[in-house]
Design an enzyme around this catalytic site. Structure first.
Site, PDB file in Angstrom:
ATOM      1  N   ARG A 194     -14.000  -7.302   3.069  1.00 15.07           N
ATOM      2  CA  ARG A 194     -12.586  -7.125   2.696  1.00 15.07           C
ATOM      3  C   ARG A 194     -11.807  -8.387   3.045  1.00 15.07           C
ATOM      4  NH1 ARG A 194     -10.174  -2.394   2.369  1.00 15.07           N
ATOM      5  NH2 ARG A 194      -8.706  -3.653   1.211  1.00 15.07           N
ATOM      6  N   ASP A 201     -16.715   8.473  -1.255  1.00 12.79           N
ATOM      7  CA  ASP A 201     -15.407   8.299  -0.603  1.00 12.79           C
ATOM      8  C   ASP A 201     -14.961   9.687  -0.122  1.00 12.79           C
ATOM      9  OD1 ASP A 201     -12.912   7.342   0.187  1.00 12.79           O
ATOM     10  OD2 ASP A 201     -12.107   7.156  -1.847  1.00 12.79           O
ATOM     11  N   CYS A 229     -16.014   2.953   1.131  1.00 10.15           N
ATOM     12  CA  CYS A 229     -14.888   2.063   1.436  1.00 10.15           C
ATOM     13  C   CYS A 229     -14.392   2.245   2.870  1.00 10.15           C
ATOM     14  CB  CYS A 229     -13.757   2.304   0.444  1.00 10.15           C
ATOM     15  SG  CYS A 229     -13.237   4.031   0.354  1.00 10.15           S
ATOM     16  N   HIS A 277      -7.461   0.654  -6.163  1.00  6.45           N
ATOM     17  CA  HIS A 277      -7.665  -0.075  -4.901  1.00  6.45           C
ATOM     18  C   HIS A 277      -8.463  -1.361  -5.196  1.00  6.45           C
ATOM     19  CE1 HIS A 277      -7.780  -0.829  -0.754  1.00  6.45           C
ATOM     20  NE2 HIS A 277      -8.605   0.093  -0.318  1.00  6.45           N
ATOM     21  N   GLN A 284     -10.338  -3.633  -2.533  1.00  7.16           N
ATOM     22  CA  GLN A 284     -11.571  -3.009  -2.035  1.00  7.16           C
ATOM     23  C   GLN A 284     -12.742  -3.282  -2.979  1.00  7.16           C
ATOM     24  OE1 GLN A 284     -12.221  -0.889   0.865  1.00  7.16           O
ATOM     25  NE2 GLN A 284     -14.290  -1.364   0.166  1.00  7.16           N
ATOM     26  N   ARG A 312       0.863  -1.189   0.000  1.00  8.95           N
ATOM     27  CA  ARG A 312       0.000   0.000   0.000  1.00  8.95           C
ATOM     28  C   ARG A 312       0.895   1.234   0.000  1.00  8.95           C
ATOM     29  NH1 ARG A 312      -4.988   2.223   3.511  1.00  8.95           N
ATOM     30  NH2 ARG A 312      -5.955   0.639   2.206  1.00  8.95           N
TER      31      ARG A 312
HETATM   32  N1  NVA Z   1      -9.534   7.425  -1.548  1.00 10.57           N
HETATM   33  C1  NVA Z   1      -9.166   7.007  -0.214  1.00 10.57           C
HETATM   34  C2  NVA Z   1      -9.475   5.570  -0.014  1.00 10.57           C
HETATM   35  C3  NVA Z   1      -9.165   5.035   1.366  1.00 10.57           C
HETATM   36  C4  NVA Z   1      -9.448   3.579   1.507  1.00 10.57           C
HETATM   37  C5  NVA Z   1      -7.706   7.304   0.012  1.00 10.57           C
HETATM   38  O1  NVA Z   1      -6.902   6.991  -0.876  1.00 10.57           O
HETATM   39  O2  NVA Z   1      -7.354   7.864   1.046  1.00 10.57           O
HETATM   40  N1   CP Z   2     -11.026   0.803   2.872  1.00  8.05           N
HETATM   41  C1   CP Z   2      -9.740   0.725   3.236  1.00  8.05           C
HETATM   42  O1   CP Z   2      -8.850   0.439   2.455  1.00  8.05           O
HETATM   43  O2   CP Z   2      -9.533   0.976   4.551  1.00  8.05           O
HETATM   44  P1   CP Z   2      -8.116   1.144   5.261  1.00  8.05           P
HETATM   45  O3   CP Z   2      -7.518   2.413   4.719  1.00  8.05           O
HETATM   46  O4   CP Z   2      -8.442   1.215   6.726  1.00  8.05           O
HETATM   47  O5   CP Z   2      -7.263  -0.035   4.913  1.00  8.05           O
END
Ligand code: NVA
Ligand code: CP
Length: 313
Positions: free
Chosen positions: A300, A231, A272, A135, A138, A108
């Site tokens: 998830r 989101d 998400c 992602h 997800q 990540r």
């Molecule tokens: N768009 C958000 C998704 C988090 C799971 C981010 O990248 O912070």
């Molecule tokens: N939805 C998601 O990816 O959550 P986290 O950022 O907590 O992993």
């Protein structure tokens, strides 16, 4: 039908066929049922996975750790504060070293390029646990949640309201297009994806019997939607843009009035998570009876376990 996905990485979801996604969702359904029935397996005994995190996480980290660990595997959490990834050591070299020690790698972080380089050099499956662009793990959970609710995916309509070019909007576009769904982005034009991405997804959708449309009028295009998805307005790494986004996206808040625009009372609300209540979604909607966000979060784990089973065993 069973597919041989052993050794495959998961980088964007574009690289999976609709039939392969179907196969992953079927495994996820099975492992969820097993867990509910208290059936314990030890499918990952003797295996290890490296979990690399440049950005924070609750769900993704915990889903990988519990899915792998409860099946006898050994997950190792590596924050980029601790390892030499692209700092003192190149990503290629880190990939080759980790690939010699682990059976799989999750990453990540910021750049999509990093996860692509890891996949190219590691020699073991690499899973994208979120980048600035995509992602995919997800979206597998999102598809599972929609299917649990309505019993099918093909022909279902999902509207994404908010930042139309973030990792979620992008990957949902891919997931919906692959599964023959109708996907709408309701977002200010400044936050639309690139022309080339729009074309790519429209072609992908057409191939599978789905559609992809965009509209910038707040609340437009929601009629008949099976699911409304939103989101955060500023994703991780975009903290400096928070104020500008607040101005742009305030009219796109998912509130009760917005939910009513579907003309249905069985439309589900998806997010998400993590959510900023009072910004992209109101407290009433996320805590309301149409919200499925906690099922989504649970899924998830089941979908990630499915990916691990399909690609490692
Ligand atoms: N768009 C958000 C998704 C988090 C799971 C981010 O990248 O912070
Ligand atoms: N939805 C998601 O990816 O959550 P986290 O950022 O907590 O992993």
């Amino acid at each position: 039908m069973a597919f041989n996905l052993k050794g495959r990485s998961l980088l964007t979801l574009k690289e999976y066929t609709p039939q392969e996604i179907r196969y992953l969702l079927d495994i996820a359904k099975q492992v969820k049922a097993e867990r509910k029935a208290g059936i314990v397996h030890q499918r990952f005994v003797g295996k290890t996975i490296a979990l690399i995190f440049e950005k924070r996480s609750t769900r993704t980290r915990c889903a990988f750790e519990t899915a792998f660990g409860e099946e006898g595997g050994h997950p190792v959490f590596l924050s980029t504060d601790d390892i030499q990834l692209g700092a003192k050591e190149s990503i290629e070299d880190t990939a080759r070293v980790l690939g010699r020690m682990f059976d799989a790698i999750e990453f990540r972080g910021f750049k999509q390029e990093t996860v692509e380089i890891l996949a190219k050099y590691a020699g073991v499956p690499v899973y994208n646990g979120l980048t600035d662009e995509y992602h995919p793990t997800q979206v597998l959970a999102d598809l599972m949640t929609i299917e649990e609710e309505f019993g099918s995916l093909k022909g279902r309509k999902l509207v994404f309201v908010g930042d139309g070019r973030n990792n979620m909007a992008n990957t949902l576009a891919i997931g919906c297009a692959k599964m023959g769904m109708h996907y709408v982005i309701n977002s200010p034009k400044e936050l639309w994806p690139s022309e080339s991405f729009i074309k790519e997804i429209k072609d992908m959708a057409a191939e599978n019997g789905g559609t992809f449309e965009l509209t910038s009028v707040p609340g437009e295009g929601l009629e008949g939607a099976d699911a409304i998805y939103t989101d955060v307005w500023a994703s991780m790494g975009e903290e400096a843009k928070a104020e500008e986004r607040e101005k742009l996206l305030r009219p796109y808040q998912v509130n009760e009035e917005m939910m009513k625009k579907t003309g249905r009372d069985d439309t589900i609300f998806l997010h998400c998570l993590p959510a900023v209540k009072g910004q992209e979604v109101t407290f009433e909607v996320i805590e309301g009876k149409q919200s499925r966000v906690w099922d989504q979060a649970e899924n998830r784990k089941h979908t990630i376990k499915a990916v691990l089973i399909a690609t490692l065993l």
